[in-house]
Design an enzyme around this catalytic site. Structure first.
Site, mmCIF file in Angstrom:
data_model
loop_
_atom_site.group_PDB
_atom_site.id
_atom_site.type_symbol
_atom_site.label_atom_id
_atom_site.label_comp_id
_atom_site.label_asym_id
_atom_site.label_seq_id
_atom_site.Cartn_x
_atom_site.Cartn_y
_atom_site.Cartn_z
ATOM 1 N N ASN A 123 -9.722 -12.030 -19.909
ATOM 2 C CA ASN A 123 -10.676 -12.388 -20.956
ATOM 3 C C ASN A 123 -10.491 -11.609 -22.254
ATOM 4 O OD1 ASN A 123 -12.841 -12.742 -18.254
ATOM 5 N ND2 ASN A 123 -12.302 -14.455 -19.569
ATOM 6 N N ASP B 68 -9.888 -20.906 -15.946
ATOM 7 C CA ASP B 68 -8.954 -20.341 -14.952
ATOM 8 C C ASP B 68 -9.543 -20.268 -13.541
ATOM 9 O OD1 ASP B 68 -10.629 -18.109 -15.111
ATOM 10 O OD2 ASP B 68 -9.062 -16.710 -15.743
ATOM 11 N N ARG C 164 -20.713 -8.336 -22.773
ATOM 12 C CA ARG C 164 -19.252 -8.160 -22.808
ATOM 13 C C ARG C 164 -18.712 -7.949 -24.225
ATOM 14 N NH1 ARG C 164 -15.433 -11.308 -18.691
ATOM 15 N NH2 ARG C 164 -14.194 -9.496 -19.343
ATOM 16 N N CYS D 149 -8.136 -13.554 -13.059
ATOM 17 C CA CYS D 149 -9.042 -12.878 -13.998
ATOM 18 C C CYS D 149 -8.667 -11.414 -14.174
ATOM 19 C CB CYS D 149 -10.477 -12.927 -13.497
ATOM 20 S SG CYS D 149 -11.093 -14.556 -13.119
ATOM 21 N N ASN E 154 -22.999 -15.211 -14.767
ATOM 22 C CA ASN E 154 -22.442 -16.422 -14.155
ATOM 23 C C ASN E 154 -23.079 -16.549 -12.771
ATOM 24 O OD1 ASN E 154 -20.721 -15.355 -11.957
ATOM 25 N ND2 ASN E 154 -19.501 -14.446 -13.608
ATOM 26 N N HIS F 270 -15.231 -20.694 -16.219
ATOM 27 C CA HIS F 270 -14.018 -20.443 -17.020
ATOM 28 C C HIS F 270 -12.928 -21.398 -16.517
ATOM 29 C CE1 HIS F 270 -14.923 -15.957 -18.166
ATOM 30 N NE2 HIS F 270 -15.036 -16.713 -19.240
ATOM 31 N N ARG G 27 -18.604 -20.919 -21.416
ATOM 32 C CA ARG G 27 -18.397 -19.683 -22.164
ATOM 33 C C ARG G 27 -17.787 -19.892 -23.541
ATOM 34 N NH1 ARG G 27 -18.331 -15.100 -19.256
ATOM 35 N NH2 ARG G 27 -19.762 -15.240 -17.504
HETATM 36 N N1 ARG Z 1 -18.147 -11.126 -14.533
HETATM 37 C C1 ARG Z 1 -17.179 -11.680 -15.420
HETATM 38 C C2 ARG Z 1 -17.847 -12.624 -16.398
HETATM 39 O O1 ARG Z 1 -18.719 -13.340 -15.998
HETATM 40 C C3 ARG Z 1 -16.104 -12.398 -14.672
HETATM 41 C C4 ARG Z 1 -14.977 -12.848 -15.543
HETATM 42 C C5 ARG Z 1 -13.938 -13.612 -14.790
HETATM 43 N N2 ARG Z 1 -12.809 -13.849 -15.604
HETATM 44 C C6 ARG Z 1 -12.122 -14.984 -15.672
HETATM 45 N N3 ARG Z 1 -11.048 -15.003 -16.395
HETATM 46 N N4 ARG Z 1 -12.534 -16.080 -15.085
HETATM 47 O O2 ARG Z 1 -17.541 -12.656 -17.565
#
Ligand code: ARG
Length: 266
Positions: free
Chosen positions: A67, A164, A86, A256, A18, A162, A133
């Protein structure tokens, strides 16, 4: 009320998925641990039970429990992460949620869906983000698995990848909303469906203010929330602010780091 958290034992920025993540910017793990512990202790002080997930080496983003899945009434729809980096988290989230008694549903691998990071309830309606995403095609199967109505919202600003990061339900009538992160049609939809919309300027959302956790009449978030004190007070909420800048290096804030478990079947 219980929240799932995962200690930042293996947290770091080891890849870039991201716009906030830069492998060249070092994470201070000690500082990250202090910030995470302050959040953990704040939740406990506010009467929340913390359920701990097991951190795993090589999965630096497991700290972002939001997540893992979206949860509702004893059911979980497991995330199907877009990025290979991930995807290794998925079996761990499955076993964690099964141990907690959730009935775990999965989506086909070909569909990406990133759990509560992109799916948030306003009352009984599930607002789902897409555009970065999560695939729009996942929203209907998620809604069917949980037996709830979904509303699809299109995200258009890569910094708010995202849902959130730019949208936060505070109660069944009220949301924090960084409207600029959404397509015009999605902006209209939110304003039509939610009675009380607290508009958040882009610069405030960029401080992760919307990445917030409401707990009764308090809202826990980053220091950027200070800029929303007046509208929050008018809506009956008081802010609790905690630094989360080590996690912002990875594109995450308070929300998050937190997955509310209030819907687990007993
Ligand atoms: N580094 C993580 C990603 O890019 C951050 C996730 C943040 N989570 C969230 N619920 N916005 O996946």
């Amino acid at each position: 009320m219980a929240i799932l958290m995962c200690p930042p034992v293996h947290f770091g920025v080891e890849y870039e998925i991201n716009p906030w993540m830069h492998v060249a910017v070092a994470v201070d793990r000690k500082q990250a641990t202090r910030q995470w512990t302050a959040l953990h202790d704040t939740y406990q002080r506010l009467g929340v039970d913390i359920v701990m997930a097991n951190p795993r080496p090589g999965l630096p983003d497991m700290v972002f429990t939001a997540n893992a899945a979206v949860l509702w009434d004893g059911r979980a729809v497991l995330s199907s992460f877009q990025h290979r980096e991930r995807q290794g988290e998925e079996p761990h989230w499955r076993s964690t949620l099964e141990l907690l008694n959730f009935e775990v549903h999965e989506l086909p691998r070909t569909m990406s869906f990133e759990g509560a990071g992109d799916a948030l309830f306003v009352g009984e309606r599930l607002f789902c983000g897409h555009g970065f995403r999560t695939d729009r095609e996942s929203h209907a199967p998620v809604g069917r698995a949980l037996g709830v109505e979904t509303v699809s919202l299109e995200l258009i600003d890569p910094s708010f990848y995202h849902l959130d990061t730019c949208f936060c339900p505070l109660d069944s009538n009220t949301v924090l909303f960084a409207s600029q992160a959404f397509s015009p049609a999605s902006r209209d939809m939110v304003r039509r469906l939610v009675p009380n919309v607290i508009e958040v300027p882009r610069s405030v959302a960029a401080g992760f203010a919307c990445n917030a956790m409401p707990l009764q009449d308090t809202v826990v978030s980053s220091p950027a929330l200070a800029q929303l004190t007046a509208p929050l007070r008018d809506a009956g909420f008081s802010p609790v602010m905690l630094p989360v800048d080590e996690f912002m290096k990875s594109g995450g804030g308070v929300r998050c780091l937190s997955l509310p478990l209030l819907t687990a079947r007993s």
